[in-house]
Design a protein around this motif. Sequence first.
Motif, short mmCIF file in Angstrom:
data_model
loop_
_atom_site.label_atom_id
_atom_site.label_comp_id
_atom_site.label_asym_id
_atom_site.label_seq_id
_atom_site.Cartn_x
_atom_site.Cartn_y
_atom_site.Cartn_z
N VAL A 22 0.85 -1.20 0.00
CA VAL A 22 0.00 0.00 0.00
C VAL A 22 0.88 1.25 0.00
CG1 VAL A 22 -1.66 1.33 1.34
CG2 VAL A 22 -1.94 -1.14 1.15
N ALA A 25 2.48 2.00 -3.27
CA ALA A 25 1.56 2.37 -4.34
C ALA A 25 1.11 3.83 -4.21
CB ALA A 25 0.33 1.45 -4.30
N LEU A 26 1.14 4.38 -3.00
CA LEU A 26 0.56 5.71 -2.78
C LEU A 26 1.19 6.81 -3.62
CD1 LEU A 26 -0.13 5.58 1.06
CD2 LEU A 26 -1.79 5.45 -0.80
N LEU A 29 0.02 6.88 -7.07
CA LEU A 29 -1.38 7.29 -7.19
C LEU A 29 -1.57 8.76 -6.81
CD1 LEU A 29 -2.76 4.06 -5.60
CD2 LEU A 29 -3.22 4.77 -7.93
N PHE A 31 -0.45 10.30 -3.91
CA PHE A 31 -0.52 10.63 -2.49
C PHE A 31 0.88 10.58 -1.88
CE2 PHE A 31 -4.65 8.68 -3.52
CZ PHE A 31 -5.48 9.75 -3.19
N ALA A 32 1.43 11.74 -1.58
CA ALA A 32 2.76 11.80 -0.99
C ALA A 32 2.63 12.01 0.52
CB ALA A 32 3.56 12.92 -1.63
N ILE A 34 3.23 9.97 3.12
CA ILE A 34 2.92 8.88 4.04
C ILE A 34 4.19 8.06 4.21
CG2 ILE A 34 1.43 6.89 4.50
CD1 ILE A 34 -0.16 9.46 4.30
N ALA A 35 4.77 8.12 5.42
CA ALA A 35 6.07 7.49 5.65
C ALA A 35 5.96 5.98 5.80
CB ALA A 35 6.73 8.10 6.89
N ASP A 36 4.85 5.52 6.37
CA ASP A 36 4.74 4.08 6.61
C ASP A 36 3.26 3.70 6.68
OD1 ASP A 36 5.62 1.49 7.05
OD2 ASP A 36 5.67 1.72 9.23
N VAL A 37 2.96 2.49 6.26
CA VAL A 37 1.60 1.95 6.35
C VAL A 37 1.70 0.56 6.96
CG1 VAL A 37 -0.48 1.25 5.10
CG2 VAL A 37 0.84 3.23 4.31
N ARG A 38 0.88 0.28 7.97
CA ARG A 38 0.75 -1.08 8.50
C ARG A 38 -0.71 -1.47 8.34
NH1 ARG A 38 5.46 -3.50 9.89
NH2 ARG A 38 4.56 -4.63 11.66
N GLN A 39 -0.94 -2.69 7.87
CA GLN A 39 -2.31 -3.15 7.70
C GLN A 39 -2.61 -4.26 8.68
OE1 GLN A 39 -3.52 -4.14 3.70
NE2 GLN A 39 -5.42 -5.08 4.40
N ARG B 42 -7.80 -2.58 9.21
CA ARG B 42 -7.31 -1.41 9.91
C ARG B 42 -5.99 -1.00 9.28
NH1 ARG B 42 -7.19 0.95 15.27
NH2 ARG B 42 -5.09 1.51 15.85
N PHE B 43 -5.92 0.24 8.79
CA PHE B 43 -4.67 0.76 8.22
C PHE B 43 -4.11 1.80 9.18
CE2 PHE B 43 -7.20 -0.59 4.59
CZ PHE B 43 -6.29 -1.28 3.80
N GLU B 44 -2.85 1.65 9.55
CA GLU B 44 -2.17 2.66 10.37
C GLU B 44 -1.20 3.41 9.46
OE1 GLU B 44 -2.35 0.39 14.72
OE2 GLU B 44 -0.42 0.75 13.75
N GLU B 46 1.57 6.40 8.97
CA GLU B 46 2.46 7.37 9.62
C GLU B 46 2.59 8.56 8.67
OE1 GLU B 46 3.19 6.66 12.64
OE2 GLU B 46 2.63 4.55 12.53
N GLU B 48 3.81 12.21 7.45
CA GLU B 48 4.88 13.21 7.60
C GLU B 48 4.25 14.59 7.69
OE1 GLU B 48 7.04 12.39 4.10
OE2 GLU B 48 8.20 10.76 4.97
N ARG B 58 -6.81 14.92 2.29
CA ARG B 58 -6.05 14.08 1.37
C ARG B 58 -6.17 12.60 1.76
NH1 ARG B 58 -0.73 13.63 0.96
NH2 ARG B 58 -0.58 14.55 3.02
N PHE B 66 -8.80 4.32 -2.69
CA PHE B 66 -7.76 3.31 -2.74
C PHE B 66 -7.86 2.26 -1.63
CE2 PHE B 66 -3.12 2.31 -1.97
CZ PHE B 66 -3.06 1.39 -3.00
#
Lengths: 89, 89
Positions: A22, A25-26, A29, A31-32, A34-39, B42-44, B46, B48, B58, B66
Amino acid sequence: MARVVVDVMLKPEILDPQGQAVQRALPRLGFAGIADVRQGKRFELEVEGPVDEAALARIHEMAETFLANTVIEDFVVKVESEVPAEVQS
Amino acid sequence: MARVVVDVMLKPEILDPQGQAVQRALPRLGFAGIADVRQGKRFELEVEGPVDEAALARIHEMAETFLANTVIEDFVVKVESEVPAEVQS
């Protein structure tokens, strides 16, 4: 009836390929920033009867033995809300 | 850096076989008194920089286009917490 939520997330030290996919992919698409995504997983439980300490202890045990794999996952149990009367069975 | 959570759940009118499977397994495993279970994602994230209204707008757009399939899923965007300094990159 009350709603109790159990959030199950991979432990921080465990690699999360779904979240990484995810996150990578951001930017593509548009979307800038976002440093990290956990699902992870979210379970919404409709609990019959009062959500007292005994019920929460039972749900905690259920999450630990059944909803989460505690070797690689952390979980959080939260009482979210009383369900409105018209939703009750 | 701040943590923003996006919870994605199937709409109430959409059948949730995963949640049903969990709900039906519970009595067999010795857990009674759970009337219904819904399972979602659940998406977490992070984020910036500051989580101001523009950033939230956004993230809302990102979730809508998405992270969730809004034909069958609802989503909620929540600002969870500031991430402690030592976690910042």
